[in-house]
Design a protein around this motif. Structure first.
Motif, mmCIF file in Angstrom:
data_model
loop_
_atom_site.group_PDB
_atom_site.id
_atom_site.type_symbol
_atom_site.label_atom_id
_atom_site.label_comp_id
_atom_site.label_asym_id
_atom_site.label_seq_id
_atom_site.Cartn_x
_atom_site.Cartn_y
_atom_site.Cartn_z
ATOM 1 N N ILE A 133 52.278 47.336 44.488
ATOM 2 C CA ILE A 133 51.490 46.735 43.407
ATOM 3 C C ILE A 133 51.425 47.676 42.208
ATOM 4 O O ILE A 133 51.525 47.250 41.052
ATOM 5 C CB ILE A 133 50.074 46.359 43.905
ATOM 6 C CG1 ILE A 133 50.139 45.091 44.768
ATOM 7 C CG2 ILE A 133 49.109 46.152 42.741
ATOM 8 C CD1 ILE A 133 48.832 44.746 45.465
ATOM 9 N N MET A 137 53.355 45.627 39.161
ATOM 10 C CA MET A 137 52.590 44.989 38.083
ATOM 11 C C MET A 137 53.022 45.461 36.696
ATOM 12 O O MET A 137 53.314 44.643 35.817
ATOM 13 C CB MET A 137 51.090 45.198 38.304
ATOM 14 C CG MET A 137 50.527 44.374 39.459
ATOM 15 S SD MET A 137 48.718 44.432 39.558
ATOM 16 C CE MET A 137 48.245 43.497 38.096
ATOM 17 N N LEU A 161 50.394 37.935 43.500
ATOM 18 C CA LEU A 161 49.506 39.026 43.897
ATOM 19 C C LEU A 161 48.390 38.521 44.810
ATOM 20 O O LEU A 161 48.001 39.200 45.758
ATOM 21 C CB LEU A 161 48.911 39.692 42.651
ATOM 22 C CG LEU A 161 49.937 40.404 41.761
ATOM 23 C CD1 LEU A 161 49.375 40.635 40.363
ATOM 24 C CD2 LEU A 161 50.373 41.720 42.380
ATOM 25 N N THR A 184 44.481 45.446 41.832
ATOM 26 C CA THR A 184 45.143 44.389 41.058
ATOM 27 C C THR A 184 44.333 44.035 39.815
ATOM 28 O O THR A 184 44.879 43.928 38.709
ATOM 29 C CB THR A 184 45.334 43.131 41.927
ATOM 30 O OG1 THR A 184 46.120 43.462 43.070
ATOM 31 C CG2 THR A 184 46.028 42.029 41.152
#
Length: 389
Positions: A133, A137, A161, A184
């Motif tokens: 992640i 991202m 996600l 996130t």
């Protein structure tokens, strides 16, 4: 001629190591070294008395993890950040597939289906997913610049996600799931996406989270009650709970009290004598304070803060946007683990099985942490020498 050319390229790649961030390297090596000493000190008794293993069992395994992590570090340092960003799509997809596979094949350990196995080696795909992640991202900025402010692209992006995080919750690993939600959310808020799109996406996510929570309460009441019970910390260390659900926390407080200012000395902890079942993993900081004292504990906290701030500085000095946000994500990744672990062992939050960065025993997290740090170091090198191999 071909061999000579390849050797020349390899030599140039090795020259890249002189551009890495030395203060960050020294701090991380120091923390891993302290962790190694404390893992041995905290685990020797439980390894021998509880698990009938060699007292050196856990420290030897941790050395193996660190050596494997060093190998991962060397490999990733040879890849340009742009290549790592492209590979992150594949890595993120693989981590989702592994999480799906675990739901159907993994045994339940400590109430969660979190562990996979390759031969006699176990690993946690959720740890891989967390690390991915951090890279995945910000990589979207690099690979999908023209679509970053498209609302439907953002919806698909966030849904991928949510799928990853949802699978971790379905496994029963709520601690890791919460880390992933926070990680996130914070990275998404930092990304250079138009505010109105962020507002719509974040608002929708809050509504979905509320629906998921109410559904959890309605359709899985037993699990809901079991998880929510852990948030009731009223009188957690009272005498009537010392030998039940408050045992670990009470023994953690005793360890803190025993340590006083300067500790009892390395190896002299009394709480590691089976009073703290997870003395080398979740509760290792309690042993650290008992043996090194409040001053020793604060020194370790200070070094961890230095690492986090140093990563932020590397990100701030990056000219490429995705480099910047990868560093910010890495700093958040480390800080969240640190904050939630310390909150757990001090009773501010329920203990959720989150390791203390650099110090706690654990192969999957240690390897993934080193992998994230290696990407940060590669960014630091490219900041100093953009034309580096």
């Amino acid at each position: 001629m071909i061999i000579r050319r390849r050797l020349d390229i390899l030599f140039k790649k090795f020259k890249m190591f002189k551009y890495i961030d030395i203060p960050l390297l020294i701090a991380t090596v120091l923390l891993f070294s302290i962790g190694l000493v404390m893992i041995f000190s905290a685990s020797d008794i439980s390894a021998f008395m509880r698990y009938k293993l060699n007292p050196y069992h856990y420290v030897v395994k941790d050395i193996e993890f660190l050596l494997f992590g060093a190998f991962v570090f060397m490999i990733l340092m040879f890849f340009k950040v742009e290549s790592i960003c492209k590979l992150s799509y594949f890595g993120f997809g693989v981590s989702i597939l592994l999480l799906i596979l675990l739901l159907f094949t993994a045994p339940v350990i400590n109430g969660a289906r979190s562990w996979g196995a390759i031969g006699n080696k176990t690993f946690q795909p959720s740890e891989i997913a967390k690390a991915m992640i951090v890279i995945y991202m910000p990589s979207v900025i690099f690979l999908k610049k023209k679509k970053i402010n498209n609302i439907w692209f953002n919806v698909i992006y966030i849904l991928s996600l949510i799928a990853c995080t949802g699978l971790v919750f379905l496994q029963g690993d709520f601690g890791t799931g919460i880390i992933m939600v926070l990680l996130t959310g914070l990275i998404y808020l930092l990304l250079p996406i138009e505010r109105n799109i962020k507002f719509k996406i974040v608002g929708s996510m809050v509504i979905l989270a509320l629906i998921a929570f109410l559904s959890f309460k309605a359709f899985l009441p037993d699990m809901y009650n079991e998880k929510m019970k852990r948030f009731n910390t009223d009188g957690f260390c009272s005498a009537d709970r010392f030998y039940t659900d408050g045992n670990q926390m009470c023994n953690s407080y005793i360890a803190f009290n025993n340590g006083s200012w300067f500790g009892k000395g390395i190896g002299n902890s009394t709480q590691k004598y089976l009073y703290l079942p997870d003395s080398h993993t979740d509760f290792i900081f309690a042993i650290v304070v008992e043996e090194l004292g409040f001053v020793g504990g604060m020194v370790i906290i200070g070094i961890i803060f230095f690492v986090v701030l140093r990563i932020f500085v590397i990100g701030k000095n990056s000219k490429e946007a995705h480099y910047k946000y990868i560093c910010y994500g890495a700093a958040i990744y480390i800080f969240l683990h640190f904050a939630i672990n310390l909150s757990g062992i001090t009773g501010l939050l329920p203990m959720t099985g989150i390791p203390l960065p650099f110090i706690s025993y654990g192969g999957s997290y240690t390897t993934c942490l080193i992998a994230v740090l290696s990407v940060v170091q590669r960014i630091a090198a490219e900041n100093k020498c953009p034309k580096i191999y």
